[in-house]
Design an enzyme around this catalytic site. Structure first.
Site: not given
Lengths: 438, 393
Positions: B146-147
């Site tokens: 999710e970065l």
């Protein structure tokens, strides 16, 4: 004697102890040669369990009409007894334990269902109550609907005495009495003060008070409840009788070689997760127990408005690995849950009777019960605590888990004691009450 | 030359079956194979297969000028192997074109970096091996689940030998700076940092079919015009999004495939623009500055932080519980146990327990197989209790 009984729950459709009690009670009464017609708001869910009684579904009855329609009568009565009730006349689903919020939630759930799936009992068969196929905006409307149909049933079903259970059926009882002129017995399993503490719903209180004053006899499930009826509702002590709840004859089941899934000791709370039942004290005591003994699991079985708060609290205490929530359990699951358990705790803040510890004892589960419970008036082989004293509760839980002789003593004496707490005795007593007023 | 850098995230979680208290100690299989298979096949039909075929056609048509990148989670590749080999084969065909870069992440799409650097490294290595095995590439670019990113993530990833890392171009980190340049993490000397241009990315991923949006309908020509307008004020425009945007989040009838079909030709009409993969951008540009990101950022929700997974007690308790088992699980050396434990780390399990009902709550609900975060928590803890009993045997 022919008894016309109005109730809300009957096995297998049960959301609490009321259904269990009605089942045990009617079974014992019918064995004492009483004939019982039991009226329910939704018969659809009722299967074969009620063979000993004549089960009647309110939804199947048209509303009887006369110069003064029953609805008008009931509405007029309500206007007299309480300013807190806003009467609406639309059918709605109802169970005795719903709060207004839960009721709204239930309505939303039902409204989203296909109309065809809605049980017949929720649809009107009458011309008197206008139904649009939508659901009513408040909880009281169903009370009125139920009461409106009650008289019609009382006209058609032969009976010598009317017997109703708790506030939702009280107006129905009064209406039945108006139509048939037969004596009314109100069976008080729980009062508004039990459900809500001091923050009572005025409308519910008003109905209870009105019902008690109209009744010819009142059956309280404990001395605690009887005192409350006399002191808080201004009822004459003469007509309030105590008949403790019980269990069925030969109901002892034992563990029967049941194998648990987990090897840790299991401590059980089973009941509605509401203020009245004290689930928060169970949670706090669990934290204290786990801090001293890791070899234990706690289970909270049931549903209710405090469930989210309890789950959040368990997470906050970082106890999710040791504390489990099962949601609402039915029939065979309840039995399995008791068999899986090593200790049952009922920490109720206010429990007029509390039949579940007796259920637990059927499966050789020792019990710890709140002193503020009706069942503690008749049960000796149980540990008793003040619900608010979580240190004491934790201590007693640890004592049962860690001292085998104590556990064994509670179980052995418990199964002996259980044999004496029978519905047959209660039915005997109730039969005498019928005779006195009929 | 300005780079247009596409990276697509491909992920499906292993959803747990309904697991009651009564199953603890009795049932040691936790995943909902039926549901996972059904969803994988549905998404394959609606998104993976048609989009992969479209990408293959575009790569073929532009003869090397159209280039893209993917990060596919290990759990998702496992599901393709189990339920839909055809999807995996089309990804292999994309790998064979030489125009597609595959990016590394944690095998289990987990939050492991937040709890155990050892476990994080092991999961990244497992993913790297899987990508080499399936696609014949050794990834040099990394993106965390999710970065999720900060200086520490960058430093750890640089030490593992990666050359490039991807992160969200969050406003509160960039301030006055533009996401359209190559940066270097504050703590690093070699690793390059590519930041998502969330505005242009979300125009495609979130707003494409929104009829209330003043730029609706979005055409390839219009989008290319916006991209071209950056000429002179940026060197790389990083469009990062879920691959499921195509056909799953934006349905086929929204025209999303048609948009993608025509985007390359419109972008390439301006000779100053080219398509490039993260590794190519990183190799061809020099960082304009160091970027200091002491606190965690992510691409999730409006907050762009960790609150989607670590925002309440339910999530914290469940996460603490699963990571508390690390030492004991690893010590068993039992492959099955370790694999099961890792599958319980997938971030989605904790995302389902999120209680942020407003704004992003809609998105959470859409992706949530449970009726409520409470149900998600209860189910997860029951499974974990059984896993722990298995561990004790």
């Amino acid at each position: 004697m022919k008894v016309l009984m109005y109730g809300w729950e009957f096995p297998p459709h049960i959301s609490g102890g009321l259904g269990v009690a009605c089942y045990g009670l009617t079974k014992a009464l019918s064995s004492h040669n009483h004939h019982i017609s039991f009226v329910l708001p939704r018969l659809k869910q009722v299967e074969s369990n009620g063979s000993h009684v004549n089960l009647i579904d309110v939804g199947q009855f048209p509303v009887y009409t006369s110069n003064l329609s029953p609805r008008e009568f009931v509405v007029r009565q309500i206007e007299k007894i309480s300013k807190s009730i806003d009467v609406h006349t639309i059918a709605s689903p109802l169970s005795p334990y719903l709060t207004e919020e839960q009721y709204q939630e239930e309505l939303r759930r039902l409204a989203s269902q296909d109309a065809a799936q809605i049980p017949a009992a929720f649809r009107s068969t009458s011309h008197d109550i206008s139904l649009s196929g939508e659901y009513g905006p408040n909880l009281m409307s169903e009370v009125v609907r139920y009461a409106s149909v009650a008289g019609s049933i009382a006209m058609r079903v032969e009976h010598d005495v009317i017997h109703v259970h708790d506030w939702l059926t009280m107006l129905a009882g009064v209406e039945a009495k108006r139509i048939s002129g037969k004596p009314l017995v109100i069976h008080a399993h729980a009062l508004e003060f039990d459900r809500s503490g001091e923050h009572v719903n005025q409308a519910v209180y008003d109905i209870e008070r009105y019902g008690f004053h109209q009744a010819d006899a009142i059956i309280a499930v404990s001395h605690m409840t009887r005192n409350m009826i006399i002191n808080r509702y201004g009822v004459s002590p003469d007509k309030v009788h105590v008949v403790h709840n019980a269990v069925a004859k030969d109901s002892y089941a034992g563990k029967n070689g049941h194998q648990k899934g987990t090897k840790e000791k299991v401590v059980l709370f089973l009941g509605r997760i509401t203020f009245q039942k004290g689930p928060d004290y169970f949670v706090e005591a669990a934290a204290k127990v786990i801090a001293r003994n890791e070899n234990v699991r706690f289970v909270m079985a049931g549903s209710g408005d405090m469930a989210p708060k309890m789950i959040e609290r368990i997470a906050e205490l970082r106890l999710g690995r040791k504390f489990h929530f099962t949601g609402f359990l039915k029939g065979a699951e309840v039995e399995e849950m008791y068999k899986d358990s090593d200790l049952y705790v009922m920490p109720s803040v206010s429990e007029p009777f509390g039949i579940s510890p007796l259920e637990a004892m059927r499966y050789d589960v020792p019990v710890i019960i709140s002193k503020t419970s009706g069942v503690s008036e008749i049960l000796d082989s149980a540990l008793k605590v003040d619900f608010w004293d979580t240190d004491e509760l934790a201590d007693k839980i640890l004592a049962v888990l860690e001292h085998e002789p104590l556990r064994q003593e509670l179980v052995d004496r418990g199964s002996m004691e259980l044999k004496k707490i029978q519905w047959e005795n209660a039915a005997d007593h109730i039969g005498h009450i019928y005779e006195r007023i009929a | 030359m300005v780079n247009l850098c596409f990276y697509f995230q491909v992920h499906q979680p292993n959803r747990l079956k309904k697991y009651s208290y009564f199953q603890i100690g009795r049932d040691h299989f936790y995943e909902d194979d039926d549901k996972n298979g059904a969803i994988m096949n549905k998404v394959a039909q609606k998104c993976y297969l048609p989009t992969n075929r479209l990408m293959l056609r575009l790569i073929d048509r532009f003869q090397g000028a159209f280039r893209i990148s993917y990060s596919i989670s290990g759990v998702c590749i496992d599901q393709m192997r189990k339920f839909n080999r055809e999807t995996l084969d089309t990804f292999k065909a994309l790998a064979d074109t030489g125009c597609v870069e595959f990016i590394d992440e944690t095998y289990n799409h987990s939050l492991s970096f937040l709890f155990s650097q050892d476990e994080f490294r092991r999961q990244v290595e497992l993913h790297s091996e899987l990508i080499q095995q399936e696609f014949g590439q050794k990834p040099t670019t990394f993106r965390n689940t999710e970065l999720i990113y900060n200086n520490d993530v960058a430093l750890a990833v640089e030490k593992m030998g990666y050359k490039t890392i991807l992160a969200e171009g969050a406003d509160h980190v960039l301030d006055w700076r533009s996401p359209n340049f190559l940066y270097q993490p504050q703590t690093c000397n070699k690793l390059k940092l590519l930041l998502k241009n969330y505005k242009l990315s979300d125009d495609i991923a979130f707003r494409f079919s929104n009829k209330a949006w003043d730029s609706y309908p979005l055409t390839a020509e219009k989008f290319a015009h916006w991209v071209h307008a950056i000429n002179g004020s940026g060197e790389t425009i990083n469009l990062f999004m879920d691959y499921e945007t195509f056909g799953e989040h934006q349905w086929e009838d929204s025209g999303i495939f048609n948009f993608m079909e025509h985007l390359p030709e419109w972008i390439l009409k301006n000779p100053d623009f080219r398509f490039a993969t993260p590794a190519e951008v990183s190799a061809s540009l020099s960082p304009v500055a160091k970027l200091n990101v002491p606190n965690y950022i992510s691409w999730a929700d409006v907050e762009r932080d960790l609150s989607a997974w670590r925002g309440n007690h339910l999530q914290d308790d469940a996460l603490d519980a699963v990571y508390a088992l690390e030492e004991r699980v690893i010590a068993t050396g039992n492959e099955d146990l370790i694999r099961t434990w890792r599958s319980l780390q997938t971030s989605d399990h904790f995302y389902y327990m999120c209680t942020k009902w407003f704004a992003d709550g809609d998105v959470h609900k859409y992706f949530n197989p449970y009726n409520s975060p409470y149900d998600a928590y209860i189910n997860y803890q029951n499974v974990l209790a059984d896993f722990e009993t298995t561990l004790n045997r």
